[in-house]
Design an enzyme around this catalytic site. Sequence first.
Site, PDB file in Angstrom:
ATOM      1  N   GLU A 117     -90.027 -30.624 -20.480  1.00  0.00           N
ATOM      2  CA  GLU A 117     -90.037 -30.367 -19.036  1.00  0.00           C
ATOM      3  C   GLU A 117     -91.463 -30.054 -18.575  1.00  0.00           C
ATOM      4  O   GLU A 117     -92.192 -29.315 -19.236  1.00  0.00           O
ATOM      5  CB  GLU A 117     -89.117 -29.178 -18.736  1.00  0.00           C
ATOM      6  CG  GLU A 117     -89.098 -28.799 -17.265  1.00  0.00           C
ATOM      7  CD  GLU A 117     -88.070 -27.717 -16.971  1.00  0.00           C
ATOM      8  OE1 GLU A 117     -86.903 -27.827 -17.424  1.00  0.00           O
ATOM      9  OE2 GLU A 117     -88.438 -26.747 -16.278  1.00  0.00           O
ATOM     10  N   HIS A 136     -85.922 -33.140 -11.156  1.00  0.00           N
ATOM     11  CA  HIS A 136     -85.176 -31.987 -10.643  1.00  0.00           C
ATOM     12  C   HIS A 136     -85.091 -32.119  -9.122  1.00  0.00           C
ATOM     13  O   HIS A 136     -85.936 -32.746  -8.494  1.00  0.00           O
ATOM     14  CB  HIS A 136     -85.900 -30.676 -10.972  1.00  0.00           C
ATOM     15  CG  HIS A 136     -86.026 -30.386 -12.432  1.00  0.00           C
ATOM     16  ND1 HIS A 136     -86.081 -29.106 -12.930  1.00  0.00           N
ATOM     17  CD2 HIS A 136     -86.120 -31.198 -13.510  1.00  0.00           C
ATOM     18  CE1 HIS A 136     -86.200 -29.144 -14.253  1.00  0.00           C
ATOM     19  NE2 HIS A 136     -86.232 -30.406 -14.619  1.00  0.00           N
ATOM     20  N   ASP A 159     -84.117 -21.201  -5.614  1.00  0.00           N
ATOM     21  CA  ASP A 159     -84.233 -19.793  -5.209  1.00  0.00           C
ATOM     22  C   ASP A 159     -84.747 -19.702  -3.784  1.00  0.00           C
ATOM     23  O   ASP A 159     -85.465 -20.592  -3.327  1.00  0.00           O
ATOM     24  CB  ASP A 159     -85.224 -19.073  -6.132  1.00  0.00           C
ATOM     25  CG  ASP A 159     -84.660 -18.898  -7.530  1.00  0.00           C
ATOM     26  OD1 ASP A 159     -83.520 -18.421  -7.634  1.00  0.00           O
ATOM     27  OD2 ASP A 159     -85.355 -19.248  -8.500  1.00  0.00           O
ATOM     28  N   ALA A 191     -75.200 -25.330  -5.998  1.00  0.00           N
ATOM     29  CA  ALA A 191     -75.578 -26.532  -6.753  1.00  0.00           C
ATOM     30  C   ALA A 191     -74.395 -27.487  -6.892  1.00  0.00           C
ATOM     31  O   ALA A 191     -74.565 -28.714  -6.907  1.00  0.00           O
ATOM     32  CB  ALA A 191     -76.097 -26.114  -8.132  1.00  0.00           C
ATOM     33  N   ASP A 250     -69.715 -16.161 -13.655  1.00  0.00           N
ATOM     34  CA  ASP A 250     -70.838 -17.082 -13.934  1.00  0.00           C
ATOM     35  C   ASP A 250     -70.333 -18.337 -14.660  1.00  0.00           C
ATOM     36  O   ASP A 250     -70.676 -19.465 -14.300  1.00  0.00           O
ATOM     37  CB  ASP A 250     -71.870 -16.341 -14.800  1.00  0.00           C
ATOM     38  CG  ASP A 250     -73.160 -17.113 -14.914  1.00  0.00           C
ATOM     39  OD1 ASP A 250     -73.967 -17.061 -13.969  1.00  0.00           O
ATOM     40  OD2 ASP A 250     -73.340 -17.812 -15.928  1.00  0.00           O
TER      41      ASP A 250
HETATM   42  C1  LIG Z   1     -83.149 -25.680 -16.743  1.00  0.00           C
HETATM   43  C2  LIG Z   1     -83.525 -25.103 -15.394  1.00  0.00           C
HETATM   44  C3  LIG Z   1     -84.342 -25.844 -14.553  1.00  0.00           C
HETATM   45  C4  LIG Z   1     -84.693 -25.338 -13.293  1.00  0.00           C
HETATM   46  N1  LIG Z   1     -85.510 -26.096 -12.485  1.00  0.00           N
HETATM   47  C5  LIG Z   1     -85.841 -25.638 -11.253  1.00  0.00           C
HETATM   48  C6  LIG Z   1     -86.646 -26.426 -10.374  1.00  0.00           C
HETATM   49  O1  LIG Z   1     -87.070 -27.534 -10.702  1.00  0.00           O
HETATM   50  N2  LIG Z   1     -86.946 -25.916  -9.148  1.00  0.00           N
HETATM   51  C7  LIG Z   1     -86.489 -24.682  -8.739  1.00  0.00           C
HETATM   52  O2  LIG Z   1     -86.796 -24.287  -7.613  1.00  0.00           O
HETATM   53  N3  LIG Z   1     -85.716 -23.909  -9.546  1.00  0.00           N
HETATM   54  C8  LIG Z   1     -85.382 -24.355 -10.788  1.00  0.00           C
HETATM   55  N4  LIG Z   1     -84.569 -23.583 -11.601  1.00  0.00           N
HETATM   56  C9  LIG Z   1     -84.122 -22.261 -11.132  1.00  0.00           C
HETATM   57  C10 LIG Z   1     -82.824 -22.315 -10.283  1.00  0.00           C
HETATM   58  O3  LIG Z   1     -83.024 -23.077  -9.118  1.00  0.00           O
HETATM   59  C11 LIG Z   1     -82.469 -20.876  -9.916  1.00  0.00           C
HETATM   60  O4  LIG Z   1     -82.113 -20.159 -11.070  1.00  0.00           O
HETATM   61  C12 LIG Z   1     -81.431 -20.664  -8.818  1.00  0.00           C
HETATM   62  O5  LIG Z   1     -81.391 -19.276  -8.486  1.00  0.00           O
HETATM   63  C13 LIG Z   1     -80.016 -21.047  -9.210  1.00  0.00           C
HETATM   64  O6  LIG Z   1     -79.825 -22.375  -9.168  1.00  0.00           O
HETATM   65  P1  LIG Z   1     -78.429 -22.991  -9.704  1.00  0.00           P
HETATM   66  O7  LIG Z   1     -78.575 -24.441  -9.578  1.00  0.00           O
HETATM   67  O8  LIG Z   1     -78.062 -22.403 -11.014  1.00  0.00           O
HETATM   68  O9  LIG Z   1     -77.450 -22.410  -8.557  1.00  0.00           O
HETATM   69  P2  LIG Z   1     -75.855 -22.329  -8.492  1.00  0.00           P
HETATM   70  O10 LIG Z   1     -75.192 -23.003  -9.621  1.00  0.00           O
HETATM   71  O11 LIG Z   1     -75.479 -22.727  -7.100  1.00  0.00           O
HETATM   72  O12 LIG Z   1     -75.612 -20.761  -8.684  1.00  0.00           O
HETATM   73  C14 LIG Z   1     -76.279 -19.788  -7.877  1.00  0.00           C
HETATM   74  C15 LIG Z   1     -75.441 -18.509  -7.873  1.00  0.00           C
HETATM   75  O13 LIG Z   1     -74.260 -18.723  -7.107  1.00  0.00           O
HETATM   76  C16 LIG Z   1     -73.089 -18.553  -7.900  1.00  0.00           C
HETATM   77  N5  LIG Z   1     -72.158 -19.635  -7.521  1.00  0.00           N
HETATM   78  C17 LIG Z   1     -72.261 -20.937  -7.866  1.00  0.00           C
HETATM   79  N6  LIG Z   1     -71.247 -21.648  -7.313  1.00  0.00           N
HETATM   80  C18 LIG Z   1     -70.509 -20.760  -6.607  1.00  0.00           C
HETATM   81  C19 LIG Z   1     -69.334 -20.867  -5.789  1.00  0.00           C
HETATM   82  N7  LIG Z   1     -68.728 -22.047  -5.637  1.00  0.00           N
HETATM   83  N8  LIG Z   1     -68.859 -19.735  -5.180  1.00  0.00           N
HETATM   84  C20 LIG Z   1     -69.482 -18.545  -5.354  1.00  0.00           C
HETATM   85  N9  LIG Z   1     -70.596 -18.379  -6.106  1.00  0.00           N
HETATM   86  C21 LIG Z   1     -71.094 -19.468  -6.723  1.00  0.00           C
HETATM   87  C22 LIG Z   1     -73.554 -18.670  -9.339  1.00  0.00           C
HETATM   88  O14 LIG Z   1     -72.705 -17.971 -10.235  1.00  0.00           O
HETATM   89  C23 LIG Z   1     -74.951 -18.075  -9.253  1.00  0.00           C
HETATM   90  O15 LIG Z   1     -74.904 -16.669  -9.292  1.00  0.00           O
HETATM   91  C24 LIG Z   1     -84.220 -24.056 -12.868  1.00  0.00           C
HETATM   92  C25 LIG Z   1     -83.406 -23.296 -13.739  1.00  0.00           C
HETATM   93  C26 LIG Z   1     -83.050 -23.816 -14.987  1.00  0.00           C
HETATM   94  C27 LIG Z   1     -82.186 -23.007 -15.910  1.00  0.00           C
END
Ligand SMILES: Cc1cc2nc3c(=O)[nH]c(=O)nc-3n(C[C@H](O)[C@H](O)[C@H](O)COP(=O)(O)OP(=O)(O)OC[C@H]3O[C@@H](n4cnc5c(N)ncnc54)[C@H](O)[C@@H]3O)c2cc1C
Length: 294
Positions: free
Chosen positions: A18, A78, A110, A129, A162
């Site tokens: 990455e 991403h 975030d 997401a 989670d």
């Molecule tokens: C491998 C990896 C790559 C990453 N790459 C990037 C990047 O390129 N750019 C960047 O800005 N960030 C990146 N991140 C960070 C990520 O964007 C953040 O951690 C962000 O806070 C969460 O994104 P997520 O897609 O997990 O969100 P989600 O899966 O939407 O989750 C966010 C929160 O909401 C909760 N949630 C999810 N769905 C629901 C629902 N239906 N109802 C209620 N609650 C729910 C989850 O439990 C979690 O607490 C990366 C993280 C990882 C692990």
Amino acid sequence: MTSVIERLRGDGPAFSVEFFPPRDEADEAVLWKAIRELEPLDPAYMSITYGAGGSSRDGTIRSIARVATETTLCPMAHLTAVDHSVSELRNVIGWYAAVGVRNILALRGDPPGDVYGDWVPHPEGLTYAEELVELVRSLGDFCVGVSAFPYGHPRSADLESDTKHLVRKFRAGADFAIAQLFFEAEDFLRLRDRVAAAGCDALVLPGIMPLTTLRTLHTTIKLSGAPASQRLLDRLEPFSGDPRAFRAAGIDWVTELCEKLIAEGVPDLHFYTFNRSKATREVVTRLGLVPARA
Ligand SMILES: Cc1cc2nc3c(=O)[nH]c(=O)nc-3n(C[C@H](O)[C@H](O)[C@H](O)COP(=O)(O)OP(=O)(O)OC[C@H]3O[C@@H](n4cnc5c(N)ncnc54)[C@H](O)[C@@H]3O)c2cc1C
């Protein structure tokens, strides 16, 4: 072009890498040096993160387009929902497709400025997401990845909710997940077990940080959202005043961690490279994951 999931179904364990988008020409040179050094080692795929600002986002699109057209690597871009309306997201997904990128890591992202601040969706955008997974899936034949958190996402009330939300992302169409950083193989394996116990057989891949400096250790602690294990601190802290010895001990630690994960059947080790190749090359060479010709 083969997809990430097809590459992961190949023989034996693999590794992936990455990068983040370059900010200027000097950064770009560093990024491309690392890409060219890793290319002959045949990673399963490479990915480029998606930032919050316009220029960083342009950098992701430009760089991933160049990877798709000028290298032999399997590219994954991403994408986050931060500050994007659904129609803007459709456009970005369309650009990715236009340059030949069919693998997307779909993330919520975030809140800009303060990662622990309140998430405010764009008025015409998405909240989770899971919705981005659905959107990408609805727009074409994409392979979609999502993020996962061994210690739970910082905003999740508990590991149960989670896991439930992670599984919803798979049910929405995600093919695999990549895990945030962790300290012990067991921490990752427990996440994998939680997903399996929820009746889901999707692939969850470990995210690996080569621990070459005190700074990378601190970054790992910050990103993982958990305190470092005592075992790790006992191994590395004695060398905190000796960068060479620290690097050697850190690479040993990460190599042993990867060996345990491979023994547990992980199909891919996903390395956070910070746009440098040396440490990743060292670890994957020691693990025997590189082709004989490299
Ligand atoms: C491998 C990896 C790559 C990453 N790459 C990037 C990047 O390129 N750019 C960047 O800005 N960030 C990146 N991140 C960070 C990520 O964007 C953040 O951690 C962000 O806070 C969460 O994104 P997520 O897609 O997990 O969100 P989600 O899966 O939407 O989750 C966010 C929160 O909401 C909760 N949630 C999810 N769905 C629901 C629902 N239906 N109802 C209620 N609650 C729910 C989850 O439990 C979690 O607490 C990366 C993280 C990882 C692990």
